[in-house]
Design a protein around this motif. Sequence first.
Motif, PDB file in Angstrom:
ATOM      1  N   LYS A 117      20.711  63.374  74.152  1.00 55.53           N
ATOM      2  CA  LYS A 117      21.392  62.218  73.592  1.00 55.53           C
ATOM      3  C   LYS A 117      20.591  60.934  73.767  1.00 55.53           C
ATOM      4  O   LYS A 117      20.754  59.983  73.002  1.00 55.53           O
ATOM      5  CB  LYS A 117      22.778  62.058  74.208  1.00 55.53           C
ATOM      6  CG  LYS A 117      22.787  61.585  75.653  1.00 55.53           C
ATOM      7  CD  LYS A 117      24.221  61.350  76.099  1.00 55.53           C
ATOM      8  CE  LYS A 117      24.276  60.764  77.500  1.00 55.53           C
ATOM      9  NZ  LYS A 117      25.658  60.485  77.915  1.00 55.53           N
TER      10      LYS A 117
ATOM     11  N   LEU B 202      24.555  51.784  70.576  1.00 46.91           N
ATOM     12  CA  LEU B 202      25.883  51.586  71.156  1.00 46.91           C
ATOM     13  C   LEU B 202      25.781  51.208  72.624  1.00 46.91           C
ATOM     14  O   LEU B 202      26.495  50.334  73.107  1.00 46.91           O
ATOM     15  CB  LEU B 202      26.719  52.868  71.000  1.00 46.91           C
ATOM     16  CG  LEU B 202      28.127  52.808  71.599  1.00 46.91           C
ATOM     17  CD1 LEU B 202      28.995  51.818  70.843  1.00 46.91           C
ATOM     18  CD2 LEU B 202      28.772  54.190  71.608  1.00 46.91           C
ATOM     19  N   LYS B 203      24.869  51.852  73.366  1.00 41.33           N
ATOM     20  CA  LYS B 203      24.703  51.552  74.790  1.00 41.33           C
ATOM     21  C   LYS B 203      24.259  50.114  75.007  1.00 41.33           C
ATOM     22  O   LYS B 203      24.687  49.449  75.945  1.00 41.33           O
ATOM     23  CB  LYS B 203      23.668  52.502  75.409  1.00 41.33           C
ATOM     24  CG  LYS B 203      24.200  53.863  75.788  1.00 41.33           C
ATOM     25  CD  LYS B 203      23.222  54.583  76.692  1.00 41.33           C
ATOM     26  CE  LYS B 203      23.169  53.942  78.053  1.00 41.33           C
ATOM     27  NZ  LYS B 203      22.280  54.648  78.987  1.00 41.33           N
TER      28      LYS B 203
ATOM     29  N   SER C  47      35.058  59.391  78.931  1.00 44.47           N
ATOM     30  CA  SER C  47      35.177  58.329  77.938  1.00 44.47           C
ATOM     31  C   SER C  47      36.367  58.603  77.030  1.00 44.47           C
ATOM     32  O   SER C  47      36.844  59.741  76.916  1.00 44.47           O
ATOM     33  CB  SER C  47      33.899  58.248  77.098  1.00 44.47           C
ATOM     34  OG  SER C  47      32.782  57.942  77.894  1.00 44.47           O
TER      35      SER C  47
ATOM     36  N   PHE D  69      23.256  56.292  69.335  1.00 42.99           N
ATOM     37  CA  PHE D  69      23.842  56.166  70.663  1.00 42.99           C
ATOM     38  C   PHE D  69      23.150  55.077  71.478  1.00 42.99           C
ATOM     39  O   PHE D  69      23.805  54.321  72.202  1.00 42.99           O
ATOM     40  CB  PHE D  69      23.773  57.503  71.398  1.00 42.99           C
ATOM     41  CG  PHE D  69      24.366  57.442  72.780  1.00 42.99           C
ATOM     42  CD1 PHE D  69      25.730  57.275  72.950  1.00 42.99           C
ATOM     43  CD2 PHE D  69      23.567  57.538  73.899  1.00 42.99           C
ATOM     44  CE1 PHE D  69      26.282  57.203  74.219  1.00 42.99           C
ATOM     45  CE2 PHE D  69      24.108  57.465  75.174  1.00 42.99           C
ATOM     46  CZ  PHE D  69      25.472  57.305  75.332  1.00 42.99           C
TER      47      PHE D  69
ATOM     48  N   GLN E 264      27.979  57.959  82.008  1.00 35.74           N
ATOM     49  CA  GLN E 264      26.861  58.576  81.296  1.00 35.74           C
ATOM     50  C   GLN E 264      26.318  59.836  81.950  1.00 35.74           C
ATOM     51  O   GLN E 264      25.618  60.591  81.308  1.00 35.74           O
ATOM     52  CB  GLN E 264      25.741  57.548  81.123  1.00 35.74           C
ATOM     53  CG  GLN E 264      26.104  56.400  80.210  1.00 35.74           C
ATOM     54  CD  GLN E 264      26.759  56.871  78.921  1.00 35.74           C
ATOM     55  OE1 GLN E 264      26.220  57.712  78.204  1.00 35.74           O
ATOM     56  NE2 GLN E 264      27.940  56.344  78.634  1.00 35.74           N
TER      57      GLN E 264
ATOM     58  N   LEU F 295      31.948  57.054  65.276  1.00 41.82           N
ATOM     59  CA  LEU F 295      31.890  55.721  65.870  1.00 41.82           C
ATOM     60  C   LEU F 295      32.565  54.689  64.971  1.00 41.82           C
ATOM     61  O   LEU F 295      33.355  53.851  65.438  1.00 41.82           O
ATOM     62  CB  LEU F 295      30.437  55.338  66.123  1.00 41.82           C
ATOM     63  CG  LEU F 295      30.169  53.938  66.696  1.00 41.82           C
ATOM     64  CD1 LEU F 295      30.906  53.745  68.007  1.00 41.82           C
ATOM     65  CD2 LEU F 295      28.669  53.726  66.886  1.00 41.82           C
TER      66      LEU F 295
ATOM     67  N   SER G  17      35.928  53.352  75.026  1.00 46.40           N
ATOM     68  CA  SER G  17      34.578  53.834  75.347  1.00 46.40           C
ATOM     69  C   SER G  17      34.262  55.078  74.535  1.00 46.40           C
ATOM     70  O   SER G  17      35.150  55.843  74.173  1.00 46.40           O
ATOM     71  CB  SER G  17      34.472  54.147  76.848  1.00 46.40           C
ATOM     72  OG  SER G  17      35.499  55.031  77.250  1.00 46.40           O
ATOM     73  N   MET G  18      32.959  55.270  74.279  1.00 44.78           N
ATOM     74  CA  MET G  18      32.517  56.415  73.480  1.00 44.78           C
ATOM     75  C   MET G  18      31.249  56.985  74.081  1.00 44.78           C
ATOM     76  O   MET G  18      30.430  56.274  74.652  1.00 44.78           O
ATOM     77  CB  MET G  18      32.285  55.992  72.029  1.00 44.78           C
ATOM     78  CG  MET G  18      32.075  57.164  71.081  1.00 44.78           C
ATOM     79  SD  MET G  18      32.319  56.643  69.362  1.00 44.78           S
ATOM     80  CE  MET G  18      32.256  58.255  68.561  1.00 44.78           C
ATOM     81  N   ASN G  19      31.084  58.302  73.917  1.00 47.58           N
ATOM     82  CA  ASN G  19      29.936  58.979  74.504  1.00 47.58           C
ATOM     83  C   ASN G  19      29.431  60.042  73.537  1.00 47.58           C
ATOM     84  O   ASN G  19      30.218  60.669  72.821  1.00 47.58           O
ATOM     85  CB  ASN G  19      30.325  59.641  75.833  1.00 47.58           C
ATOM     86  CG  ASN G  19      29.220  59.582  76.854  1.00 47.58           C
ATOM     87  OD1 ASN G  19      28.048  59.472  76.514  1.00 47.58           O
ATOM     88  ND2 ASN G  19      29.593  59.666  78.121  1.00 47.58           N
TER      89      ASN G  19
ATOM     90  N   ALA H  29      29.759  51.930  75.255  1.00 44.01           N
ATOM     91  CA  ALA H  29      29.304  53.088  76.032  1.00 44.01           C
ATOM     92  C   ALA H  29      29.132  52.618  77.474  1.00 44.01           C
ATOM     93  O   ALA H  29      28.186  51.894  77.782  1.00 44.01           O
ATOM     94  CB  ALA H  29      27.999  53.637  75.470  1.00 44.01           C
ATOM     95  N   ARG H  30      30.051  52.974  78.343  1.00 45.33           N
ATOM     96  CA  ARG H  30      30.020  52.508  79.726  1.00 45.33           C
ATOM     97  C   ARG H  30      28.986  53.289  80.538  1.00 45.33           C
ATOM     98  O   ARG H  30      28.911  54.521  80.473  1.00 45.33           O
ATOM     99  CB  ARG H  30      31.395  52.680  80.374  1.00 45.33           C
ATOM    100  CG  ARG H  30      32.491  51.813  79.780  1.00 45.33           C
ATOM    101  CD  ARG H  30      32.165  50.342  79.888  1.00 45.33           C
ATOM    102  NE  ARG H  30      33.351  49.515  79.653  1.00 45.33           N
ATOM    103  CZ  ARG H  30      33.308  48.279  79.211  1.00 45.33           C
ATOM    104  NH1 ARG H  30      32.128  47.717  78.921  1.00 45.33           N
ATOM    105  NH2 ARG H  30      34.407  47.575  79.036  1.00 45.33           N
TER     106      ARG H  30
END
Length: 926
Positions: free
Chosen positions: A371, A380-381, A410, A377, A402, A349, A363-365, A397-398
């Motif tokens: 999770k 981040l969300k 992502s 995480f 998800q 991240l 975006s990151m997942n 985190a879109r």
Amino acid sequence: MAEFRRGASAALASLWAKLDEEGEWMSLPQHLVDTACVAALLWDEWLADSVKRSLCRATGLGEGQLRSVLVFLAGVHDVGKATRTFVHKAQFSEQGASIFDGIEREGLSLTMSRREADATAFQHGLVGEVIVEEWLSQRGFRVAGLASVVGAHHGISTEAGVRGRAGRIVRSYPPEWRAVHEEILDGMARASGFEEVLPLMPEQLNPEVTMPLVGLVIMADWIASNQHAFPLAEGGDLLERVRCGYRDVELTAPWRVAVADKGTPDDFFRTTFGWPAEFMARPVQRAALEAVESAEGACLLIIEAPTGEGKTEAALAAGQRLAADLGAQGLLLAAPTMGTSNGLFPRALEWAERNTAEGEVTSMNLVHSRKLFSQDFSRLKVAGVGTDEPGHGSVVARNWMQGPKKAMLSNFVVATVDQVLLMALQMRHSMLRHIGLAGKVIIVDEVHSYDLYMTSYLQMALKWLARYGVPVILLSATLPKETKKSLVEAYRSQFSHEPIEDMSEAYPLLTVVDKKGVREVEVEPRPTDMEASISVIPEGPEALGTLVDDLIADGGCLLIICNTVRRAQETYREFSTTYPGEVELHHSAFMAAERAHKEDALRVALGPDSHRGAGRPERCLIVATQVAEQSLDIDADVLITDIAPMDLLIQRIGRIHRHRRPDEDRPPKLRPAQVYVRGIVQREPFPLLEGGSAAIYEPAILMSTLAHLPVAFRRPDDISSLVQATYSPGFVPPADWAVEYAKAKATMRKNMDRAESRASTFQIPIPELASELGQLFERYHSSMEKPLLGEEAGAAQVRDTEPTFEAIPIIGTDYGYRPLLSLARNDSAVDLVDDFPPEHSMAFHLASSVLRLPPRLARGDAFEGNITRLERDTPAGWEHHHLLKGKVALRLDENGEIDLNGTVLRYSSEFGLETLDSSPADRSNT
């Protein structure tokens, strides 16, 4: 598209596509143009340039022409809704009668033929495929595979037999209905530009083309079906409607690399990771960057180097360079376990944020089954990550990405390796995984930890990734040469069939595979940083006890690694009374939350920043299973370990003398590194191995390990030679071992054949043999393999493990239940009522306490009785909370025990989950 919508005939405009509970509905032409326009935006603003080039190579079409193909397919994906079968789905809604009246007013009869009314398979995706296929045929074009994209837009291909039956029904439709079908197809062909592209289409589209196209059509359909983004109410400017709806979903554009070109390799690493000006890249890191800079297009890079060489940073830097050169959408970092994925997530991240261009949003997942319980995480969300430092962008985190089916979409993904291996598995909606992975750089860590079964899936995934032109980076500390060769051959098979010569045993080593061939780059090794003595000790508690007493008489931190949970529990029990308060137990049979807490505390106590008198224990015994084998940054003084394959044994040795320490941190007796190996019941005339070790690892490999076990081990000097010698096909055992070794090796060959056979049962075919989309879903149509439909069941297929299930342990009370952790901490929690859902914080606490039960409980006839008992004991209120829905409870008594159909289990925070030999009643009488 707006013209298509305005010009829709009254008959077409009368058909419905979407219907809500309040009776509001959207017309079919509106949904088709919404989906087509979203597909255009996905092509223009989301899809990676690397994927576009791959599709162009495979079809011979230009990017603009392929864009027209995609928009056309998205625009006709629901043509199968223009049928009486689909229209009748509105009969139970409030507006059903009104809709039917409107349709019949426009001359479309809703009376079904007997054949259609009796049809068991006439779903609109299937019908749409038939309609498109016939439309192409009537115009004299053969583009095999094109129509299958429409048929598969619900995540699975159609079956040949049912296509034939559906075709007969469609051909019997009245002319007025057939006219609507042609209006949709002709109009979309004109509006999308496909009319001009059709004569240029190849005669066949293979799955390497249709899988990504279906993935994009599914994305477009799901976005256009989001009623918040695309309201059922129609009208207004179409361009504005589509732009607003697309923005509402908040997809992020492909990654625009921030620091792709920044001076020397040292400058590159300083900028990429924010390291200080005096930092110099390590040889492996510099070599990795240079290797990908000289590669021709997409490549496979294998980095073999010891722990502590910065392989992860080398891979991220090399991946960043490849992404910039090839136009990738992002990057995926895969690790062997959920724990290692969680550990990598904050590092990845920080790197992603630092290397997102200023003003950009990526975006990151985090992708694995637990999770939601990752604090990193969750943060981040909630808030995303950004910085005021100039030159950097933001990472978010879109929400739309998800779900498990959309997780790969992502820009950046940190995941368990299953998420890559699943690419090779026949499973529903796999096309979304393909389109997500096809646009990324893929990094797979700890490749040496994957068994033959998982490696088979990795090989198949590598073939498909190479076919898509995806760069892949594999990391390993200890990789057998034959395993490496198989991975190289898998990737290379997509552009060359020339034989590969024998591979180097140099170490550290980089292997580069691209269209120019296979190149191996030897890297300057670091100086010897540890020399450990290795001794084999007699099996049994007496010999172990005497050794431990002698080693830690003056203090020190001792690590004992066992191959089974039961053996670890027995070993812990032996020493916890002798050294009260100084012994810890670590294994996988603790509740998830407790295990994470224990491992975090251990990392602090034995980490690089702790010292004797300042956090590091004066004396401690750490008893653990394989959870301590890798990705656990601890530094013990001495190791006692069960026999294990040489590569894993070296991983275990990596947990001692790991960090540079002042002499006073280690007692004088433990300043020389020492390793003791146990688990060998006898050595002469041939090795007889402890039962648990022989059950987990192939005895042939353990015998070869024992034969090559040195009396002194130098790190990193001896790593490669020991691993290659142990796994060498030419190993000749001592004469007295020959008969037993031959038996063990024959058994291993049978096990390997069975593993490969089981793995291939569920895999998609290799790209060269996949000419039709349906070949990637054959098991759905040819057998009763319905368990494969689920994501969780699919994930289980890519690991060669015994079937088991997870449960949430609770304490049953007279009035309901309470969480098990209440018992463990001796606090007095209020009882929870079975029939009511717990409030959110308690539900989160319960869900994070999941426990994997012993495999024996899921074997054969035992499974049905045990799962029935667990379901019966599960509080009914759990079904009404999203975190607990579908979970089962392990309802223990006040002693933390349960008799589960004859198997007695006990849980405690001290021992974790134990399988006992007798029931509580039997033990109370003895």
